[in-house]
Write a protein that holds these residues in place. Structure first.
Motif, short mmCIF file in Angstrom:
data_model
loop_
_atom_site.label_atom_id
_atom_site.label_comp_id
_atom_site.label_asym_id
_atom_site.label_seq_id
_atom_site.Cartn_x
_atom_site.Cartn_y
_atom_site.Cartn_z
N VAL A 161 0.83 -1.20 0.00
CA VAL A 161 0.00 0.00 0.00
C VAL A 161 0.87 1.25 0.00
O VAL A 161 0.54 2.25 -0.66
CB VAL A 161 -0.95 -0.01 1.21
CG1 VAL A 161 -1.71 1.31 1.32
CG2 VAL A 161 -1.93 -1.18 1.10
N ASP A 162 2.00 1.21 0.70
CA ASP A 162 2.90 2.36 0.74
C ASP A 162 3.43 2.69 -0.66
O ASP A 162 3.50 3.87 -1.04
CB ASP A 162 4.06 2.06 1.69
CG ASP A 162 5.06 3.21 1.77
OD1 ASP A 162 4.63 4.34 2.09
OD2 ASP A 162 6.24 2.99 1.48
N VAL A 163 3.79 1.68 -1.43
CA VAL A 163 4.28 1.91 -2.79
C VAL A 163 3.18 2.54 -3.64
O VAL A 163 3.42 3.48 -4.42
CB VAL A 163 4.79 0.60 -3.41
CG1 VAL A 163 5.14 0.81 -4.89
CG2 VAL A 163 6.00 0.07 -2.66
N ILE A 164 1.95 2.03 -3.51
CA ILE A 164 0.83 2.59 -4.27
C ILE A 164 0.63 4.06 -3.91
O ILE A 164 0.45 4.92 -4.79
CB ILE A 164 -0.45 1.79 -3.98
CG1 ILE A 164 -0.34 0.38 -4.56
CG2 ILE A 164 -1.68 2.50 -4.57
CD1 ILE A 164 -1.43 -0.56 -4.12
N GLU A 165 0.68 4.37 -2.61
CA GLU A 165 0.46 5.74 -2.16
C GLU A 165 1.49 6.70 -2.74
O GLU A 165 1.17 7.85 -3.05
CB GLU A 165 0.50 5.77 -0.63
CG GLU A 165 0.17 7.12 -0.03
CD GLU A 165 0.07 7.08 1.48
OE1 GLU A 165 -0.37 8.07 2.07
OE2 GLU A 165 0.45 6.03 2.07
N ARG A 166 2.70 6.22 -2.94
CA ARG A 166 3.76 7.10 -3.41
C ARG A 166 3.83 7.18 -4.93
O ARG A 166 4.19 8.22 -5.50
CB ARG A 166 5.09 6.65 -2.82
CG ARG A 166 5.11 6.82 -1.30
CD ARG A 166 6.17 6.00 -0.62
NE ARG A 166 7.50 6.50 -0.89
CZ ARG A 166 8.61 5.94 -0.42
NH1 ARG A 166 8.54 4.86 0.34
NH2 ARG A 166 9.79 6.45 -0.70
N LEU A 167 3.46 6.11 -5.62
CA LEU A 167 3.48 6.13 -7.08
C LEU A 167 2.16 6.62 -7.67
O LEU A 167 2.13 7.11 -8.81
CB LEU A 167 3.80 4.73 -7.63
CG LEU A 167 5.19 4.18 -7.35
CD1 LEU A 167 5.34 2.79 -7.98
CD2 LEU A 167 6.28 5.11 -7.86
N LEU A 168 1.06 6.44 -6.94
CA LEU A 168 -0.27 6.84 -7.39
C LEU A 168 -0.56 6.44 -8.83
O LEU A 168 -0.82 7.29 -9.70
CB LEU A 168 -0.47 8.35 -7.21
CG LEU A 168 -0.79 8.83 -5.80
CD1 LEU A 168 -0.95 10.35 -5.78
CD2 LEU A 168 -2.04 8.15 -5.27
N PRO A 169 -0.55 5.15 -9.13
CA PRO A 169 -0.88 4.71 -10.49
C PRO A 169 -2.36 4.94 -10.80
O PRO A 169 -3.17 5.16 -9.89
CB PRO A 169 -0.56 3.22 -10.44
CG PRO A 169 -0.83 2.84 -9.02
CD PRO A 169 -0.36 4.02 -8.20
#
Length: 658
Positions: A161-169
């Motif tokens: 979830v942290d990666v998603i939050e930072r990359l915002l695909p």
């Protein structure tokens, strides 16, 4: 030869280890230091890019590729799986521990610095579920020992979830096994959904039968989809099932013999002898080297297994083998037949395979070939997982089996990914946007009720202490008029301990002899014991002495503030009506639960919403004569069954406590 666990005898085969397959990297593979150039002017330029977290060998990456994405970066901690991915896909294939903050930060920053526009983040994070005891303990530590409530960084789904939050695909695809939800009231899934919604995504959680998308095995997977582009979630129509014969019937016969090697890295494959290949097999052969098939190999056959495999058919249970073996052969059945009733499974040509799991790396007894006296080969297992014949797996035979068993079937990954393709004209049903507002309204209503006469139906209020939660749980199942229930519960309102005086007052307030006896049986052993009432956990420590039943325990946990999902017919009915379906009647343990988690959500107020859903289902959203006029969900409920005009639009009539 070591004696097998649970075995009666010490039969074995020569110890062997297959060769270690080294693979060349994909011709468009790139190293981390070249990633920016790969994105801006290399193979990744102008492509729809995806990131695959916890990628394994690349089953999901292959599904994304088939659906139109290019995997720009894949991450896994398994070195052999990383080598496999690097050989079969372009982009970066990295060995990174995403649970390590520093490594994860470096990975995300490299993508951000490259200027890559990541369209989709996909993956199957190992979701270690919260046990109820574990959640309760964490909450207690936070409240009483100043523990950081976010001290859970090592949980890999949080890293995802942290990666998603930072990359915002634009889109998100998460795949995992159904048990991750059933074992912990879907708390992990609910937390992930709520976080994604807070980032502007709409979400869908769906339980998918892989065989509906041509995967030739029994396999259910939990799929979470999210998008933030205005589109909806339209799944393709289910396809005709692929039988085991259609999947692997064209592969070469191996003619196994006891104790001898079975198959090899390279076997002849004569296209001319297979003029009527199934459409599935033709697809699996596409781009494969002509005249050969790779990795069509499996373990040697033990002498006892050779005989057992011969006498079995697809219906034979291991516990029935004694009836098929001669008296002098019964020693071949080396496992306890009562304990290992289905230890061996011979597959059926005309059926689906048993689910391929990573356990196949340890033994293949669940995957015995339909005709030949052996277990499935690496290539057959790969085919059943829908990996094409051109796809090779790095490492030893056991490494390959493990990677295949851990993989997402590519055809299932493709089906899920296609749902997330950009839509020329967004087709999102506007009802998918209603959930945050609906949960907000449900929370508001529940807190309003908690502040009034119905305080004892909801957790965490000023009057509700563990003692009140326990008494309410003990009363569950008894049908009382609202006034009667209020009279009993008022005796414990705001009280922390069950003193002798409060106990006697409870008994005197009980309106029936039966209810008085129930209170005596459950509470008599904990009267005047302050140590019982320190917190909810200390009450649970005495549950056996009180003789609390499972349903009573569940309600106590909820009213004591626990994040509990009470799956009852009435709660499922509420969720199904809001979703405009009949899952509470047809698929209670699957779609019914998924409907309920959508309505319940996560976070601090989840317990009060669950209590509200319980109350609404039992007192307002009845199967017959629903009282829609008093229901806070009525404006969001497209079904809204016709109200009985003779029913007063209030729940101040009678209250069912369980």
């Amino acid at each position: 030869m070591a004696k097998e666990k649970g075995a009666k005898n010490t039969y074995g085969v020569p110890l062997e280890r297959s060769d270690n397959l080294k693979l060349d990297q994909h011709r468009h593979h790139c190293e981390p230091e070249d990633f920016g150039r790969w994105v801006q002017s290399g193979y990744g330029k102008d492509k729809r890019l995806a990131v695959d977290l916890f990628s394994g060998a690349g089953g999901l990456s292959l599904g994304l590729e088939r659906a139109g994405w290019t995997t720009a970066a894949a991450v896994d901690f398994d070195q052999r799986a990383r080598e496999t991915h690097a050989a079969n896909f372009p982009g970066m294939s990295l060995r990174v521990d995403l649970g390590d903050d520093v490594q994860r930060d470096e990975f995300v920053q490299r993508i951000l610095d490259s200027g890559a526009r990541i369209d989709l983040v996909a993956g199957g994070p190992p979701c270690q579920p919260f046990s109820r005891a574990g959640r309760s303990k964490i909450r207690h530590l936070v409240e009483y020992h100043n523990r950081d409530p976010h001290d859970l960084r090592k949980e890999l789904w949080r890293a995802y979830v942290d990666v998603i939050e930072r990359l915002l695909p634009r889109a998100v695809l998460m795949e995992n096994v159904p048990d991750m939800g059933l074992s912990d009231d879907f708390s992990v899934i609910r937390i992930i959904e709520e976080k994604l919604e807070s980032l502007g995504y709409v979400t869908q959680v769906r339980l998918v039968d892989a065989w509906n998308y041509r995967v030739p095995q029994h396999r259910k997977r939990l799929i979470l989809l999210a998008r933030r582009d205005g589109g909806g979630f339209e799944w393709g129509m289910p396809k005709k099932q692929t039988t085991l014969r259609e999947a692997i019937g064209d592969l070469p016969v191996l003619d196994p013999q006891p104790l001898l090697p079975v198959g090899g890295r390279v076997c002849e494959y004569n296209e001319q002898q297979n003029p009527k290949l199934s459409p599935f097999a033709k697809e699996m052969r596409r781009k494969a080297p002509k005249g050969v098939v790779h990795d069509h190999m499996t373990r040697r056959v033990r002498e006892d297994d050779f005989r057992i495999f011969t006498v079995m058919d697809s219906k034979t249970l291991y516990s029935e083998l004694g009836e098929k073996l001669r008296e002098d052969e019964k020693k071949f059945q080396r496992y306890d037949a009562e304990q290992f009733t289905d230890k061996y499974k011979k597959l059926d040509w005309e059926e689906l395979s048993r689910t391929i799991t990573a356990h196949i790396a340890k033994d293949g007894y669940w995957y015995i070939h339909p005709e030949e006296t052996r277990t499935l080969t690496v290539r057959e297992a790969a085919r059943i997982q829908t990996f094409p014949d051109r796809f090779r797996f790095a490492g030893t035979r056991s490494d390959a089996f493990r990677q295949i068993g851990n993989a997402v079937p590519p055809l299932l990954g493709e089906a899920a990914a296609r749902v997330l393709l950009p839509q020329a004209v967004p087709t999102r049903d506007k009802t998918v946007d209603k959930w945050p507002k609906l949960r907000e309204e449900l929370t508001r209503w529940a807190k309003e009720q908690r502040a009034g006469k119905q305080w004892y139906q909801f957790p965490s209020g000023r009057k509700m202490k563990p003692l009140g939660a326990l008494v309410m749980a003990v009363l569950s199942g008894s049908k009382l008029q609202m006034k009667q229930l209020s009279n009993v519960m008022d005796e414990v309102a705001g009280h922390r301990e069950l003193s002798q005086d409060i106990y006697l007052a409870l008994l005197n307030a009980a309106p029936t002899v039966a209810l008085r006896r129930r209170l005596e049986a459950r509470l008599g052993s904990v009267v005047g014991k302050p140590e019982v009432w320190v917190n909810a956990d200390s009450v649970l420590d005495h549950r056996e002495a009180m003789g609390l039943k499972p349903a009573e325990l569940a309600l106590f946990r909820l009213l004591a503030g626990g994040d509990i999902m009470l799956v009852s017919q009435s709660a499922l009915r509420v969720a199904a009506r809001v979703q405009q379906n009949e899952s509470h009647l047809t698929n209670r343990l699957t779609e019914g639960r998924l409907n309920l988690i959508k309505l319940l959500g996560a976070g601090r107020d989840a317990p009060v919403r669950m209590a509200a859903i319980r109350f609404i289902g039992e007192n307002l959203c009845r199967e017959k004569q629903p009282v829609c006029g008093s229901c806070p969900l009525s404006d969001y409920c497209p079904t809204r069954p016709q109200e009985d005009e003779g029913v007063e639009a209030t729940f101040d009539v009678a209250v069912t406590t369980g």
